[in-house]
Design a protein around this motif. Structure first.
Motif, PDB file in Angstrom:
ATOM      1  N   ARG A 151       0.947  -1.207   0.082  1.00 53.29           N
ATOM      2  CA  ARG A 151       0.043  -0.105   0.090  1.00 53.29           C
ATOM      3  C   ARG A 151       0.920   1.182   0.013  1.00 53.29           C
ATOM      4  N   TYR A 152       0.298   2.030  -0.769  1.00 53.58           N
ATOM      5  CA  TYR A 152       1.180   3.523  -0.883  1.00 53.58           C
ATOM      6  C   TYR A 152       0.228   4.309  -0.264  1.00 53.58           C
ATOM      7  N   GLN A 153       0.686   5.060   0.756  1.00 48.83           N
ATOM      8  CA  GLN A 153       0.038   6.207   1.355  1.00 48.83           C
ATOM      9  C   GLN A 153      -0.115   7.285   0.417  1.00 48.83           C
ATOM     10  N   ARG A 154       0.796   7.436  -0.152  1.00 47.05           N
ATOM     11  CA  ARG A 154       0.586   8.757  -1.273  1.00 47.05           C
ATOM     12  C   ARG A 154       1.452   8.464  -2.509  1.00 47.05           C
ATOM     13  N   LEU A 155       0.887   8.470  -3.651  1.00 51.93           N
ATOM     14  CA  LEU A 155       1.443   8.411  -5.038  1.00 51.93           C
ATOM     15  C   LEU A 155       1.317   9.521  -5.688  1.00 51.93           C
ATOM     16  N   GLU A 156       2.389  10.194  -6.139  1.00 56.75           N
ATOM     17  CA  GLU A 156       2.248  11.438  -6.935  1.00 56.75           C
ATOM     18  C   GLU A 156       3.417  11.037  -8.113  1.00 56.75           C
ATOM     19  N   ALA A 157       2.904  11.678  -9.340  1.00 51.18           N
ATOM     20  CA  ALA A 157       3.909  11.306 -10.466  1.00 51.18           C
ATOM     21  C   ALA A 157       3.491  12.707 -11.362  1.00 51.18           C
ATOM     22  N   ARG A 158       4.574  13.182 -11.842  1.00 52.71           N
ATOM     23  CA  ARG A 158       4.613  14.577 -12.823  1.00 52.71           C
ATOM     24  C   ARG A 158       5.692  14.219 -13.951  1.00 52.71           C
ATOM     25  N   LEU A 191       6.774  10.153  -6.386  1.00 55.57           N
ATOM     26  CA  LEU A 191       6.695   9.961  -5.093  1.00 55.57           C
ATOM     27  C   LEU A 191       5.900   8.665  -4.758  1.00 55.57           C
ATOM     28  N   LEU A 192       6.479   7.841  -4.233  1.00 54.75           N
ATOM     29  CA  LEU A 192       5.881   6.337  -3.687  1.00 54.75           C
ATOM     30  C   LEU A 192       5.967   6.353  -2.269  1.00 54.75           C
ATOM     31  N   GLN A 193       5.051   6.782  -1.550  1.00 54.10           N
ATOM     32  CA  GLN A 193       5.170   6.824  -0.005  1.00 54.10           C
ATOM     33  C   GLN A 193       4.527   5.660   0.583  1.00 54.10           C
ATOM     34  N   ASP A 238      11.221   1.782  -2.376  1.00 50.50           N
ATOM     35  CA  ASP A 238       9.708   2.384  -2.902  1.00 50.50           C
ATOM     36  C   ASP A 238       9.249   1.872  -4.420  1.00 50.50           C
ATOM     37  N   LEU A 239      10.370   1.606  -5.291  1.00 43.83           N
ATOM     38  CA  LEU A 239       9.949   1.122  -6.326  1.00 43.83           C
ATOM     39  C   LEU A 239       9.454  -0.254  -6.372  1.00 43.83           C
ATOM     40  N   GLN A 240      10.159  -1.082  -5.562  1.00 42.02           N
ATOM     41  CA  GLN A 240       9.795  -2.782  -5.525  1.00 42.02           C
ATOM     42  C   GLN A 240       8.540  -3.190  -5.530  1.00 42.02           C
ATOM     43  N   ARG A 289      16.251  -3.670  -1.955  1.00 42.63           N
ATOM     44  CA  ARG A 289      16.318  -2.388  -0.757  1.00 42.63           C
ATOM     45  C   ARG A 289      17.487  -1.689  -1.186  1.00 42.63           C
ATOM     46  N   GLY A 290      17.357  -0.623  -0.630  1.00 45.40           N
ATOM     47  CA  GLY A 290      18.520   0.394  -0.939  1.00 45.40           C
ATOM     48  C   GLY A 290      18.374   1.409  -1.894  1.00 45.40           C
ATOM     49  N   ALA A 291      19.568   2.125  -2.255  1.00 45.73           N
ATOM     50  CA  ALA A 291      19.344   3.232  -3.064  1.00 45.73           C
ATOM     51  C   ALA A 291      20.336   3.044  -4.229  1.00 45.73           C
ATOM     52  N   LEU A 292      19.996   3.755  -5.255  1.00 49.41           N
ATOM     53  CA  LEU A 292      20.862   3.999  -6.571  1.00 49.41           C
ATOM     54  C   LEU A 292      20.932   5.426  -6.500  1.00 49.41           C
TER      55      LEU A 292
END
Length: 232
Positions: free
Chosen positions: A34-41, A59-61, A97-99, A120-123
């Motif tokens: 579940r995402y609490q918030r999903l934003e894309a521009r 934003l995939l929060q 967030d992407l997984q 998990r982790g960051a690129l």
């Protein structure tokens, strides 16, 4: 959502979405994410032989997680209607967030394995271009930094956590410089307990010559609680 173009081929478009409480489909061996918030521009532009996608905010929060907006750009080149090269640039991509978006992929063994690994982790500082994609020998150029990278063990594949590395690719060769002070390996297929290292450092690489791949590693340093390993 908007698009403009000539005939049936759009040459420019835009996307602006903002959702709250997004529930993704449940997958085997995993509850619904579940995402609490999903934003894309994002803005898209293209022609007969090239296209670009500029995502100015993604934003995939997840619930109880700090908001970590991402920005990325994709550029593709087409040859005879097929993707010949693809470039990706981003200051930071949060794998955690992407997984969960794997739930949107078609059902397959590869998708289910990705879900089980739960990377998990960051690129960071991502600047990559893959060329000759329509051939049998694609090449990768550019580099990125892995920060706190890890994944869960699955079958005979060990799990790792806390991996920091700098990776650089130059087409048919590349290097990876690993230097981390919080590395751990979990391999229940062979070891009962997790192996933790105070420091793990190694310089490794790969190269391809006449269709054959060669892997190498040197300058290994591994500091465990009760042992130290050095190899060159």
């Amino acid at each position: 959502l908007g698009a403009r173009g000539i005939g049936r081929r759009p040459t420019r478009g835009s996307l602006d979405v903002d959702f709250a409480e997004v529930v993704l489909a449940a997958l085997p061996e995993r509850a619904s994410d579940r995402y609490q918030r999903l934003e894309a521009r994002a803005e898209f532009s293209g022609s007969r032989d090239r296209w670009s996608l500029d995502v100015s905010r993604l934003l995939l929060q997840a619930p109880a997680q700090t908001a970590r907006p991402m920005r990325l750009r994709l550029d593709g080149v087409l040859q005879e209607g097929r993707l010949a090269s693809l470039a990706l640039n981003s200051a930071a991509l949060w794998i955690d967030d992407l997984q969960p978006l794997a739930a949107l992929a078609p059902a397959s063994r590869q998708r289910d394995r990705l879900v089980r690994l739960a990377p998990r982790g960051a690129l960071r500082d991502v600047s990559l271009i893959a060329t000759q994609l329509h051939s049998g020998a694609p090449e990768l150029r550019g580099g990125l930094r892995l920060e706190g990278f890890g994944f869960e063990p699955a079958d005979a594949t060990p799990g790792i956590e806390g991996l920091d590395a700098v990776i650089a690719a130059t087409g048919s060769s590349g290097t990876a410089r690993i230097d981390t002070r919080r590395f751990a390996l979990a391999w229940p297929y062979n070891f009962r307990d997790r192996i933790a290292a105070r420091r793990f450092a190694v310089r490794a690489g790969w190269d391809r010559h006449r269709g054959a791949w060669r892997l190498w590693a040197d300058d290994l340093e591994l500091d465990l609680d009760d042992a130290k390993v050095r190899a060159r």
